[in-house]
Design a protein around this motif. Structure first.
Motif, PDB file in Angstrom:
ATOM      1  N   LYS A 103      -0.381  -2.456  -1.090  1.00 33.15           N
ATOM      2  CA  LYS A 103      -1.222  -3.536  -1.583  1.00 33.15           C
ATOM      3  C   LYS A 103      -2.705  -3.209  -1.462  1.00 33.15           C
ATOM      4  O   LYS A 103      -3.506  -3.621  -2.309  1.00 33.15           O
ATOM      5  N   LEU A 104      -3.083  -2.462  -0.425  1.00 33.93           N
ATOM      6  CA  LEU A 104      -4.487  -2.060  -0.278  1.00 33.93           C
ATOM      7  C   LEU A 104      -4.956  -1.278  -1.501  1.00 33.93           C
ATOM      8  O   LEU A 104      -5.985  -1.579  -2.102  1.00 33.93           O
ATOM      9  N   GLY A 105      -4.183  -0.259  -1.872  1.00 36.79           N
ATOM     10  CA  GLY A 105      -4.555   0.560  -3.021  1.00 36.79           C
ATOM     11  C   GLY A 105      -4.423  -0.188  -4.325  1.00 36.79           C
ATOM     12  O   GLY A 105      -5.271  -0.047  -5.219  1.00 36.79           O
ATOM     13  N   TYR A 106      -3.374  -0.996  -4.449  1.00 41.08           N
ATOM     14  CA  TYR A 106      -3.136  -1.726  -5.687  1.00 41.08           C
ATOM     15  C   TYR A 106      -4.239  -2.755  -5.934  1.00 41.08           C
ATOM     16  O   TYR A 106      -4.710  -2.928  -7.066  1.00 41.08           O
ATOM     17  N   ASP A 107      -4.687  -3.401  -4.869  1.00 42.64           N
ATOM     18  CA  ASP A 107      -5.767  -4.382  -5.005  1.00 42.64           C
ATOM     19  C   ASP A 107      -7.072  -3.703  -5.428  1.00 42.64           C
ATOM     20  O   ASP A 107      -7.830  -4.256  -6.241  1.00 42.64           O
ATOM     21  N   LEU A 108      -7.350  -2.520  -4.884  1.00 45.63           N
ATOM     22  CA  LEU A 108      -8.542  -1.784  -5.290  1.00 45.63           C
ATOM     23  C   LEU A 108      -8.471  -1.421  -6.775  1.00 45.63           C
ATOM     24  O   LEU A 108      -9.472  -1.495  -7.497  1.00 45.63           O
ATOM     25  N   VAL A 134      -9.343   6.295  -0.425  1.00 50.72           N
ATOM     26  CA  VAL A 134      -9.691   6.822   0.894  1.00 50.72           C
ATOM     27  C   VAL A 134      -9.019   5.927   1.942  1.00 50.72           C
ATOM     28  O   VAL A 134      -9.464   4.799   2.195  1.00 50.72           O
ATOM     29  N   TYR A 135      -7.922   6.418   2.498  1.00 52.96           N
ATOM     30  CA  TYR A 135      -7.243   5.709   3.577  1.00 52.96           C
ATOM     31  C   TYR A 135      -7.935   6.075   4.893  1.00 52.96           C
ATOM     32  O   TYR A 135      -8.416   7.203   5.059  1.00 52.96           O
ATOM     33  N   TYR A 136      -7.995   5.131   5.820  1.00 50.51           N
ATOM     34  CA  TYR A 136      -8.684   5.453   7.075  1.00 50.51           C
ATOM     35  C   TYR A 136      -8.001   4.799   8.269  1.00 50.51           C
ATOM     36  O   TYR A 136      -7.282   3.809   8.145  1.00 50.51           O
ATOM     37  N   ASP A 161      -0.349  11.017  12.292  1.00 54.80           N
ATOM     38  CA  ASP A 161      -0.378  11.345  13.725  1.00 54.80           C
ATOM     39  C   ASP A 161      -1.749  11.134  14.348  1.00 54.80           C
ATOM     40  O   ASP A 161      -1.947  11.428  15.531  1.00 54.80           O
ATOM     41  N   GLY A 162      -2.713  10.656  13.555  1.00 49.34           N
ATOM     42  CA  GLY A 162      -4.036  10.361  14.092  1.00 49.34           C
ATOM     43  C   GLY A 162      -4.920  11.569  14.302  1.00 49.34           C
ATOM     44  O   GLY A 162      -5.855  11.530  15.114  1.00 49.34           O
ATOM     45  N   LYS A 163      -4.671  12.641  13.537  1.00 49.24           N
ATOM     46  CA  LYS A 163      -5.449  13.867  13.721  1.00 49.24           C
ATOM     47  C   LYS A 163      -6.720  13.913  12.874  1.00 49.24           C
ATOM     48  O   LYS A 163      -7.366  14.951  12.788  1.00 49.24           O
ATOM     49  N   GLY A 164      -7.058  12.822  12.259  1.00 49.80           N
ATOM     50  CA  GLY A 164      -8.281  12.707  11.480  1.00 49.80           C
ATOM     51  C   GLY A 164      -8.473  11.266  11.069  1.00 49.80           C
ATOM     52  O   GLY A 164      -7.522  10.475  11.055  1.00 49.80           O
ATOM     53  N   ALA A 165      -9.712  10.914  10.735  1.00 48.28           N
ATOM     54  CA  ALA A 165     -10.026   9.501  10.510  1.00 48.28           C
ATOM     55  C   ALA A 165      -9.844   9.051   9.074  1.00 48.28           C
ATOM     56  O   ALA A 165      -9.442   7.907   8.828  1.00 48.28           O
ATOM     57  N   MET A 166     -10.176   9.906   8.108  1.00 51.61           N
ATOM     58  CA  MET A 166     -10.119   9.511   6.701  1.00 51.61           C
ATOM     59  C   MET A 166      -9.232  10.478   5.927  1.00 51.61           C
ATOM     60  O   MET A 166      -9.304  11.690   6.126  1.00 51.61           O
ATOM     61  N   TYR A 167      -8.419   9.903   5.053  1.00 47.42           N
ATOM     62  CA  TYR A 167      -7.452  10.692   4.290  1.00 47.42           C
ATOM     63  C   TYR A 167      -7.579  10.343   2.811  1.00 47.42           C
ATOM     64  O   TYR A 167      -7.005   9.380   2.321  1.00 47.42           O
ATOM     65  N   PRO A 168      -8.383  11.108   2.061  1.00 46.19           N
ATOM     66  CA  PRO A 168      -8.481  10.882   0.618  1.00 46.19           C
ATOM     67  C   PRO A 168      -7.233  11.439  -0.068  1.00 46.19           C
ATOM     68  O   PRO A 168      -6.959  12.630  -0.027  1.00 46.19           O
ATOM     69  N   MET A 169      -6.466  10.554  -0.687  1.00 49.48           N
ATOM     70  CA  MET A 169      -5.188  10.970  -1.276  1.00 49.48           C
ATOM     71  C   MET A 169      -4.818   9.998  -2.379  1.00 49.48           C
ATOM     72  O   MET A 169      -5.329   8.886  -2.459  1.00 49.48           O
ATOM     73  N   GLY A 170      -3.915  10.431  -3.244  1.00 50.62           N
ATOM     74  CA  GLY A 170      -3.419   9.561  -4.288  1.00 50.62           C
ATOM     75  C   GLY A 170      -2.707   8.357  -3.709  1.00 50.62           C
ATOM     76  O   GLY A 170      -2.229   8.387  -2.559  1.00 50.62           O
ATOM     77  N   ASN A 171      -2.602   7.290  -4.497  1.00 52.35           N
ATOM     78  CA  ASN A 171      -2.002   6.059  -4.004  1.00 52.35           C
ATOM     79  C   ASN A 171      -0.538   6.223  -3.601  1.00 52.35           C
ATOM     80  O   ASN A 171       0.031   5.355  -2.939  1.00 52.35           O
ATOM     81  N   TRP A 172       0.069   7.358  -3.966  1.00 50.24           N
ATOM     82  CA  TRP A 172       1.454   7.604  -3.570  1.00 50.24           C
ATOM     83  C   TRP A 172       1.611   7.703  -2.050  1.00 50.24           C
ATOM     84  O   TRP A 172       2.710   7.580  -1.527  1.00 50.24           O
ATOM     85  N   PHE A 173       0.484   7.919  -1.326  1.00 51.66           N
ATOM     86  CA  PHE A 173       0.566   7.947   0.137  1.00 51.66           C
ATOM     87  C   PHE A 173       1.123   6.642   0.696  1.00 51.66           C
ATOM     88  O   PHE A 173       1.709   6.617   1.790  1.00 51.66           O
ATOM     89  N   ALA A 174       0.976   5.552  -0.043  1.00 55.13           N
ATOM     90  CA  ALA A 174       1.438   4.255   0.445  1.00 55.13           C
ATOM     91  C   ALA A 174       2.913   4.276   0.830  1.00 55.13           C
ATOM     92  O   ALA A 174       3.330   3.567   1.756  1.00 55.13           O
ATOM     93  N   GLU A 231      -3.699   0.547  12.657  1.00 55.77           N
ATOM     94  CA  GLU A 231      -3.801  -0.058  11.327  1.00 55.77           C
ATOM     95  C   GLU A 231      -4.506   0.862  10.337  1.00 55.77           C
ATOM     96  O   GLU A 231      -5.546   1.448  10.642  1.00 55.77           O
ATOM     97  N   ILE A 232      -3.920   0.950   9.155  1.00 53.93           N
ATOM     98  CA  ILE A 232      -4.502   1.737   8.063  1.00 53.93           C
ATOM     99  C   ILE A 232      -5.351   0.823   7.188  1.00 53.93           C
ATOM    100  O   ILE A 232      -4.930  -0.270   6.819  1.00 53.93           O
ATOM    101  N   GLY A 233      -6.552   1.284   6.861  1.00 51.02           N
ATOM    102  CA  GLY A 233      -7.401   0.593   5.905  1.00 51.02           C
ATOM    103  C   GLY A 233      -7.593   1.463   4.674  1.00 51.02           C
ATOM    104  O   GLY A 233      -7.105   2.602   4.618  1.00 51.02           O
ATOM    105  N   ALA A 234      -8.298   0.968   3.680  1.00 50.79           N
ATOM    106  CA  ALA A 234      -8.531   1.743   2.458  1.00 50.79           C
ATOM    107  C   ALA A 234      -9.821   1.287   1.797  1.00 50.79           C
ATOM    108  O   ALA A 234     -10.182   0.110   1.848  1.00 50.79           O
ATOM    109  N   PHE A 235     -10.505   2.253   1.159  1.00 49.50           N
ATOM    110  CA  PHE A 235     -11.713   1.921   0.398  1.00 49.50           C
ATOM    111  C   PHE A 235     -11.892   2.927  -0.725  1.00 49.50           C
ATOM    112  O   PHE A 235     -11.275   4.000  -0.714  1.00 49.50           O
TER     113      PHE A 235
END
Length: 430
Positions: free
Chosen positions: A365-370, A146-148, A263-276, A289-293
């Motif tokens: 790195k965010l996704g890889y660390d998770l 979940v990227y945010y 483009d900032g049209k939504g807050a959370m983007y659940p997607m495969g790690n390929w989004f990186a 800044e993009i975060g992930a959880f």
């Protein structure tokens, strides 16, 4: 007549989307043989451009000058359906990437890889069909991360990523109250983009409790209409019912969905790690800044839904079968190709001894660390809808599941209707 028209249309499509990488060479004067041509089905995304594919192919043909490659491009992200059309028309590709072996392997259309050919892979048995591997288990993908958008979280007064499902719902409510779309989704010609939230709820509410659920489904001891599956489906449908998903977005294709989040049209983007690959692209990286959880469970426990596979498969009837296999293995194990798969598609190569390049971006790195934390904690589960072989859905069911996801988003069907339809489709596929 309709059958003839279909074949004509397919032939035209292939003519439009095929090109040869590597020039055909005449027979050498010293008695050498002409090059052996193989066809290779790929797909294009904003990250995997024609130039990326051509360069990767050329690295292999430079190493093996006896091989030339005819590149075929799937007209949509759904390369499985396209491969089925090509098989039906007698034009099945010699090599194909990220085409689930379900159905193809059982019918004898794909060639199995030997243990010797799989010796360099971390998980050589992943995706096996009746004990045989038909798709190289080349990389691991976590689906979803979940990227945010940290700026939009701050605007809604959300100080940190949610730790429980109740906190996730609270965050979504705060975002919606500020006029911010909580979850970015898609669909259109890429229906998988509608399913990621459902994969997430199935990870925490189904696979975390019953990691071998798919084996039980194949054995007939569980059903889609059973309580745990229904609970996960109901959670997913409830997100749409509460307005946390914009229903009209299911008409938006994958590329546009990815761009909508950037483009900032939504807050959370659940997607495969390929989004990186997009999130770290200097030309596309947003000014926030993009975060992930990881998607949280009811009790705060998290799991990491992941799939290892997705690599190349080879046609059992390839004219030059040894060369097709040689190409598939060389393409997959080439160090530069592996590094490029990290940079261009955010993948985690599942090759023995491989380490991602040191210059990977922050989003990768965010996704890889998770994922690495999930490995350490023993919290890796299957990513529902993405599994392959004996671990995956029966042929045809994944399409019904994706359609069901869109029905739950729009409210066109109830949870009970969707899960009953999945059980019906499973019975037909069996």
């Amino acid at each position: 007549m309709r059958h003839k028209a279909l074949l004509t249309a397919l032939a035209a499509a292939i003519a439009l989307t095929a090109c040869t990488v590597g020039q055909q060479q005449p027979t050498s004067q010293t008695g050498g043989t002409a090059k052996k041509e193989i066809s290779f089905l790929v797909f294009e995304t904003p990250n995997l451009t024609p130039q990326v594919w051509d360069a990767a192919i050329k690295r292999v043909t430079d190493k093996y000058p006896d091989i030339t490659v005819k590149k075929l491009v799937s007209p949509t992200e759904d390369r499985v359906s396209y491969a089925k059309q090509l098989l039906a028309s007698g034009q099945f590709p010699d090599v194909m990437v990220a085409v689930s072996p379900a159905g193809f392997a059982e019918s004898g259309a794909m060639a199995a890889f030997t243990p010797e050919e799989l010796k360099d892979f971390v998980a050589p048995g992943n995706g096996a069909v009746n004990g045989k591997v038909y798709q190289l288990p080349a990389n691991t993908q976590t689906i979803p991360v979940v990227y945010y958008n940290k700026d939009l979280f701050a605007k809604a007064g959300i100080a940190a990523p949610p730790k429980t499902y109740a906190e996730l719902l609270d965050a979504a409510a705060k975002l919606k109250a500020k006029g911010i779309t909580p979850f970015v989704i898609g669909g259109g010609k890429d229906p998988f983009a509608s399913t990621l939230l459902w994969t997430a709820t199935l990870a925490t509410d189904l696979y975390a409790k019953t990691p071998d659920w798919m084996a039980k489904r194949r054995a007939g001891t569980v059903k889609f209409s059973d309580p745990d599956f229904v609970k996960a489906a109901a959670k997913f449908a409830d997100l749409a019912a509460k307005g946390y998903i914009d229903k009209k977005d299911i008409s938006r294709d994958y590329a546009a969905t990815e761009q909508a989040f950037l483009d900032g049209k939504g807050a959370m983007y659940p997607m495969g790690n390929w989004f990186a690959a997009a999130g770290d692209d200097p030309k596309r990286k947003p000014d926030w800044e993009i975060g992930a959880f990881n998607w949280p469970g009811d009790d705060g426990a998290t799991v990491v839904p992941a799939f290892t596979g997705g690599g190349l498969s080879v046609s059992a009837t390839a004219k030059h079968l040894p060369e097709a296999k040689k190409f598939a293995l060389a393409y997959t194990l080439d160090k530069t190709n592996l590094d490029d798969s990290v940079h261009n598609d955010g993948l985690y190569p599942a090759i023995k001894g491989y380490t991602p390049p040191s210059d990977t971006g922050t989003v990768f790195k965010l996704g890889y660390d998770l994922y690495q934390q999930g490995l350490r904690d023993g919290k890796i589960v299957q990513a529902f809808g993405w599994e392959a072989g004996d671990d995956g859905l029966l042929p045809g069911v994944v399409d019904k599941w994706r359609a069901g996801a869109q029905d739950l988003i729009t409210g066109g069907k109830t949870v009970e209707q969707v899960t009953a339809a999945l059980d019906d489709e499973w019975s037909k596929a069996s």
